[in-house]
Design a protein around this motif. Structure first.
Motif, PDB file in Angstrom:
ATOM      1  N   VAL A 109      -5.750 106.154  54.558  1.00 15.76           N
ATOM      2  CA  VAL A 109      -6.420 104.959  54.048  1.00 15.76           C
ATOM      3  C   VAL A 109      -5.477 103.773  54.168  1.00 15.76           C
ATOM      4  CG1 VAL A 109      -7.494 103.891  52.036  1.00 15.76           C
ATOM      5  CG2 VAL A 109      -7.741 106.352  52.413  1.00 15.76           C
ATOM      6  N   PRO A 110      -5.917 102.663  54.744  1.00 12.31           N
ATOM      7  CA  PRO A 110      -5.041 101.481  54.840  1.00 12.31           C
ATOM      8  C   PRO A 110      -4.698 100.939  53.456  1.00 12.31           C
ATOM      9  CG  PRO A 110      -6.949 101.288  56.305  1.00 12.31           C
ATOM     10  CD  PRO A 110      -7.213 102.446  55.389  1.00 12.31           C
ATOM     11  N   ARG A 111      -3.459 100.477  53.317  1.00 13.36           N
ATOM     12  CA  ARG A 111      -3.021  99.777  52.107  1.00 13.36           C
ATOM     13  C   ARG A 111      -2.355  98.478  52.548  1.00 13.36           C
ATOM     14  NH1 ARG A 111      -1.862 103.723  47.417  1.00 13.36           N
ATOM     15  NH2 ARG A 111      -0.181 102.328  46.841  1.00 13.36           N
ATOM     16  N   ASP A 112      -1.985  97.636  51.597  1.00 12.92           N
ATOM     17  CA  ASP A 112      -1.327  96.369  51.941  1.00 12.92           C
ATOM     18  C   ASP A 112       0.043  96.667  52.538  1.00 12.92           C
ATOM     19  OD1 ASP A 112      -3.387  94.748  51.132  1.00 12.92           O
ATOM     20  OD2 ASP A 112      -2.627  94.525  49.086  1.00 12.92           O
ATOM     21  N   ASP A 113       0.141  96.599  53.860  1.00  9.45           N
ATOM     22  CA  ASP A 113       1.373  96.969  54.532  1.00  9.45           C
ATOM     23  C   ASP A 113       2.490  95.974  54.268  1.00  9.45           C
ATOM     24  OD1 ASP A 113       0.143  99.174  55.571  1.00  9.45           O
ATOM     25  OD2 ASP A 113      -0.099  98.371  57.589  1.00  9.45           O
ATOM     26  N   TRP A 114       3.725  96.508  54.284  1.00  7.52           N
ATOM     27  CA  TRP A 114       4.923  95.680  54.175  1.00  7.52           C
ATOM     28  C   TRP A 114       5.399  95.333  55.585  1.00  7.52           C
ATOM     29  CZ3 TRP A 114       5.535  93.850  49.543  1.00  7.52           C
ATOM     30  CH2 TRP A 114       5.091  94.587  48.435  1.00  7.52           C
ATOM     31  N   ASP A 115       4.496  94.751  56.360  1.00  8.51           N
ATOM     32  CA  ASP A 115       4.827  94.348  57.718  1.00  8.51           C
ATOM     33  C   ASP A 115       5.194  92.865  57.727  1.00  8.51           C
ATOM     34  OD1 ASP A 115       2.380  93.143  57.328  1.00  8.51           O
ATOM     35  OD2 ASP A 115       1.318  94.341  58.821  1.00  8.51           O
ATOM     36  N   LEU A 116       5.256  92.263  58.908  1.00  9.85           N
ATOM     37  CA  LEU A 116       5.701  90.877  59.008  1.00  9.85           C
ATOM     38  C   LEU A 116       4.813  89.933  58.204  1.00  9.85           C
ATOM     39  CD1 LEU A 116       7.868  89.135  60.314  1.00  9.85           C
ATOM     40  CD2 LEU A 116       6.373  88.843  62.286  1.00  9.85           C
ATOM     41  N   ASP A 117       3.497  90.056  58.375  1.00  5.91           N
ATOM     42  CA  ASP A 117       2.589  89.180  57.630  1.00  5.91           C
ATOM     43  C   ASP A 117       2.571  89.524  56.146  1.00  5.91           C
ATOM     44  OD1 ASP A 117       1.885  87.582  59.736  1.00  5.91           O
ATOM     45  OD2 ASP A 117       0.098  88.747  60.270  1.00  5.91           O
ATOM     46  N   GLY A 118       2.695  90.809  55.822  1.00  6.60           N
ATOM     47  CA  GLY A 118       2.716  91.203  54.416  1.00  6.60           C
ATOM     48  C   GLY A 118       3.917  90.653  53.669  1.00  6.60           C
ATOM     49  N   LEU A 119       5.014  90.450  54.396  1.00  2.32           N
ATOM     50  CA  LEU A 119       6.234  89.940  53.774  1.00  2.32           C
ATOM     51  C   LEU A 119       6.307  88.420  53.808  1.00  2.32           C
ATOM     52  CD1 LEU A 119       8.878  92.492  55.123  1.00  2.32           C
ATOM     53  CD2 LEU A 119       7.864  92.404  52.839  1.00  2.32           C
ATOM     54  N   VAL A 120       6.144  87.841  54.991  1.00  2.00           N
ATOM     55  CA  VAL A 120       6.354  86.390  55.132  1.00  2.00           C
ATOM     56  C   VAL A 120       5.264  85.747  55.987  1.00  2.00           C
ATOM     57  CG1 VAL A 120       8.839  86.373  54.725  1.00  2.00           C
ATOM     58  CG2 VAL A 120       7.976  86.883  57.022  1.00  2.00           C
ATOM     59  N   GLY A 121       4.042  86.266  55.908  1.00  2.00           N
ATOM     60  CA  GLY A 121       2.934  85.683  56.653  1.00  2.00           C
ATOM     61  C   GLY A 121       2.282  84.546  55.890  1.00  2.00           C
ATOM     62  N   PRO A 122       1.183  84.038  56.412  1.00  2.15           N
ATOM     63  CA  PRO A 122       0.462  82.940  55.733  1.00  2.15           C
ATOM     64  C   PRO A 122      -0.019  83.311  54.339  1.00  2.15           C
ATOM     65  CG  PRO A 122      -0.268  83.184  58.014  1.00  2.15           C
ATOM     66  CD  PRO A 122       0.585  84.384  57.718  1.00  2.15           C
ATOM     67  N   GLN A 123      -0.350  84.603  54.153  1.00  3.40           N
ATOM     68  CA  GLN A 123      -0.794  85.085  52.846  1.00  3.40           C
ATOM     69  C   GLN A 123      -0.050  86.380  52.525  1.00  3.40           C
ATOM     70  OE1 GLN A 123      -5.140  85.233  53.617  1.00  3.40           O
ATOM     71  NE2 GLN A 123      -5.332  83.543  52.159  1.00  3.40           N
ATOM     72  N   PRO A 124       1.180  86.281  52.055  1.00  2.00           N
ATOM     73  CA  PRO A 124       1.984  87.476  51.778  1.00  2.00           C
ATOM     74  C   PRO A 124       1.304  88.403  50.781  1.00  2.00           C
ATOM     75  CG  PRO A 124       3.331  85.495  51.701  1.00  2.00           C
ATOM     76  CD  PRO A 124       1.904  85.037  51.759  1.00  2.00           C
ATOM     77  N   ALA A 125       1.568  89.693  50.912  1.00  2.00           N
ATOM     78  CA  ALA A 125       0.907  90.703  50.074  1.00  2.00           C
ATOM     79  C   ALA A 125       1.108  90.439  48.590  1.00  2.00           C
ATOM     80  CB  ALA A 125       1.417  92.094  50.450  1.00  2.00           C
ATOM     81  N   TRP A 126       2.277  89.948  48.204  1.00  2.00           N
ATOM     82  CA  TRP A 126       2.559  89.720  46.786  1.00  2.00           C
ATOM     83  C   TRP A 126       2.523  88.243  46.405  1.00  2.00           C
ATOM     84  CZ3 TRP A 126       6.843  93.255  44.261  1.00  2.00           C
ATOM     85  CH2 TRP A 126       6.307  94.531  44.083  1.00  2.00           C
ATOM     86  N   GLY A 127       1.996  87.399  47.261  1.00  2.00           N
ATOM     87  CA  GLY A 127       1.882  85.993  46.912  1.00  2.00           C
ATOM     88  C   GLY A 127       2.922  85.130  47.614  1.00  2.00           C
ATOM     89  N   ASP A 128       2.707  83.833  47.569  1.00  2.00           N
ATOM     90  CA  ASP A 128       3.533  82.867  48.281  1.00  2.00           C
ATOM     91  C   ASP A 128       4.740  82.453  47.443  1.00  2.00           C
ATOM     92  OD1 ASP A 128       4.624  80.843  49.759  1.00  2.00           O
ATOM     93  OD2 ASP A 128       2.831  79.579  49.780  1.00  2.00           O
ATOM     94  N   PRO A 129       5.958  82.780  47.869  1.00  2.00           N
ATOM     95  CA  PRO A 129       7.145  82.397  47.081  1.00  2.00           C
ATOM     96  C   PRO A 129       7.349  80.891  46.995  1.00  2.00           C
ATOM     97  CG  PRO A 129       7.793  83.223  49.254  1.00  2.00           C
ATOM     98  CD  PRO A 129       6.326  83.503  49.110  1.00  2.00           C
ATOM     99  N   LEU A 130       6.791  80.143  47.930  1.00  2.00           N
ATOM    100  CA  LEU A 130       6.983  78.692  47.922  1.00  2.00           C
ATOM    101  C   LEU A 130       6.166  78.004  46.831  1.00  2.00           C
ATOM    102  CD1 LEU A 130       6.979  78.024  51.779  1.00  2.00           C
ATOM    103  CD2 LEU A 130       8.945  78.271  50.239  1.00  2.00           C
ATOM    104  N   ARG A 131       5.349  78.762  46.119  1.00  2.00           N
ATOM    105  CA  ARG A 131       4.592  78.213  45.001  1.00  2.00           C
ATOM    106  C   ARG A 131       5.435  78.093  43.735  1.00  2.00           C
ATOM    107  NH1 ARG A 131       0.193  81.959  43.772  1.00  2.00           N
ATOM    108  NH2 ARG A 131      -0.277  80.439  42.157  1.00  2.00           N
ATOM    109  N   ILE A 132       6.638  78.634  43.736  1.00  2.00           N
ATOM    110  CA  ILE A 132       7.516  78.516  42.573  1.00  2.00           C
ATOM    111  C   ILE A 132       7.923  77.055  42.407  1.00  2.00           C
ATOM    112  CG2 ILE A 132       9.786  79.118  41.661  1.00  2.00           C
ATOM    113  CD1 ILE A 132       7.843  81.396  41.407  1.00  2.00           C
ATOM    114  N   GLU A 133       7.561  76.453  41.286  1.00  2.00           N
ATOM    115  CA  GLU A 133       7.782  75.017  41.068  1.00  2.00           C
ATOM    116  C   GLU A 133       9.260  74.653  41.043  1.00  2.00           C
ATOM    117  OE1 GLU A 133       5.759  73.942  37.526  1.00  2.00           O
ATOM    118  OE2 GLU A 133       3.738  74.268  38.351  1.00  2.00           O
TER     119      GLU A 133
END
Length: 333
Positions: free
Chosen positions: A159-183
């Motif tokens: 079953v596919p899960r949210d992969d820790w691949d290139l997009d999952g880590l630093v893509g347009p929509q990272p699996a765990w959220g966008d780090p640049l949103r930290i104020e």
């Protein structure tokens, strides 16, 4: 959104006990509460650990895939939990259909007698953790055994899960959220992180995803997810398991220790332990700083969606300077 408190979680746990033919009145002791509620209990002279999973965190198929992975590792002799099968033959049960908290997944495993966890994130970052490099060598061997056993068992993710691949880590929509949103990430610090994200994409894109570098991984090999036992280290909590770079597990094991004054010793010992079981090549060592920073960025993304929670605030304030430092180091190479 339905909020589940400790009382509701305990009620769901008791409903689940019947699905394992255990006493619903057994005393429950809370061990941990983050994504899941984790309880310990005893029944008939046997000790267990029960997890009430966060509602909607994984589908039934995804959770089944996770438990299949743990069983595959257990079958290869890797030190991981031993799960109990529910009445219907599955590795977990579903309860709460008539509960106000709604439907929840619950699994049960045999309790692992232990002397506590490998360490903790906060003392690692503070530089006060007093660990022997030999501990990291053992941890490296355990991580390598996981990756080797995955290959030997022939396990494949059904079953596919949210992969820790290139997009999952630093893509347009990272699996765990966008780090640049930290104020708090502003000015030159933000510019350094943005530049580092670009470098990560460049480096990992060239590194690629061949099978000897990329596959099913634990993905959450933090100090608290490794137990110290009389027989050695045991790896627990496969909640975040998915496909990813094998080095991501090593990065997770080391990330919180990067500010530690003995980080160099710990890193060298971890890699030595790993390579005593499973060899790495020059490209693996060269790409590691990029994967290490990518791992750190996932925690910032996670924190951006959880502002106000103590752990999120700690990442967004106390740990943030470490991310900036690693970013500057990566782009300066």
């Amino acid at each position: 959104m339905i909020t589940v408190d400790l009382t509701a979680a305990a009620e769901l746990a008791r409903e689940a006990l019947a699905e394992y033919d255990l006493d619903p009145s057994a005393e429950l002791a809370l061990l941990k509460q983050r994504e899941n509620f984790v309880f310990s209990l005893s029944d008939g002279g046997t000790d267990y650990v029960l997890r009430v999973h966060r509602r909607g965190y994984h589908t039934d198929d995804e959770l089944g895939c996770e438990l299949d992975f743990v069983r595959a590792l257990h079958g290869e002799g890797v030190a991981v939990p031993d799960f109990v099968t529910a009445r219907d033959g599955r590795g977990f049960c579903v309860v709460g259909r008539e509960h106000a908290a709604g439907v929840h997944q619950v699994d049960l495993q045999h309790l692992i007698p232990n002397r506590g966890s490998f360490g903790d994130e906060r003392t690692a970052v503070a530089g006060t953790a007093d660990l022997d490099p030999a501990d990291f060598a053992e941890l490296g061997r355990l991580a390598a055994e996981v990756h080797r056993a995955t290959e030997q068992s022939g396990y494949t993710m059904a079953v596919p899960r949210d992969d820790w691949d290139l997009d999952g880590l630093v893509g347009p929509q990272p699996a765990w959220g966008d780090p640049l949103r930290i104020e708090e990430l502003q000015g030159e610090d933000r510019e350094a992180v943005v530049a580092a994200i670009g470098r990560i994409r460049e480096v990992l894109g060239a590194y690629g995803t061949p099978e000897h570098r990329f596959g099913p991984i634990h993905a959450d090999l933090t100090p608290e997810n490794v137990l110290r036992t009389a027989d050695g280290l045991v790896l627990i909590d496969f909640d975040d398991f998915a496909a990813g770079w094998h080095l991501f597990d090593l990065a997770t094991a080391l990330y919180f220790f990067t500010p530690h004054p003995r980080y160099g010793e710990y890193r060298d010992a971890l890699f030595a332990g790993y390579e005593s079981v499973r060899p790495l090549d020059a490209a693996d060592h060269e790409v590691f700083p990029a994967i290490l920073l990518a791992r750190g960025l996932t925690y910032l993304g996670w924190s951006a969606d959880r502002r106000g929670e103590p752990t999120a605030e700690w990442h967004a304030t106390t740990v943030l300077p470490n991310i900036v430092r690693l970013s500057r180091e990566l782009v300066s190479v």
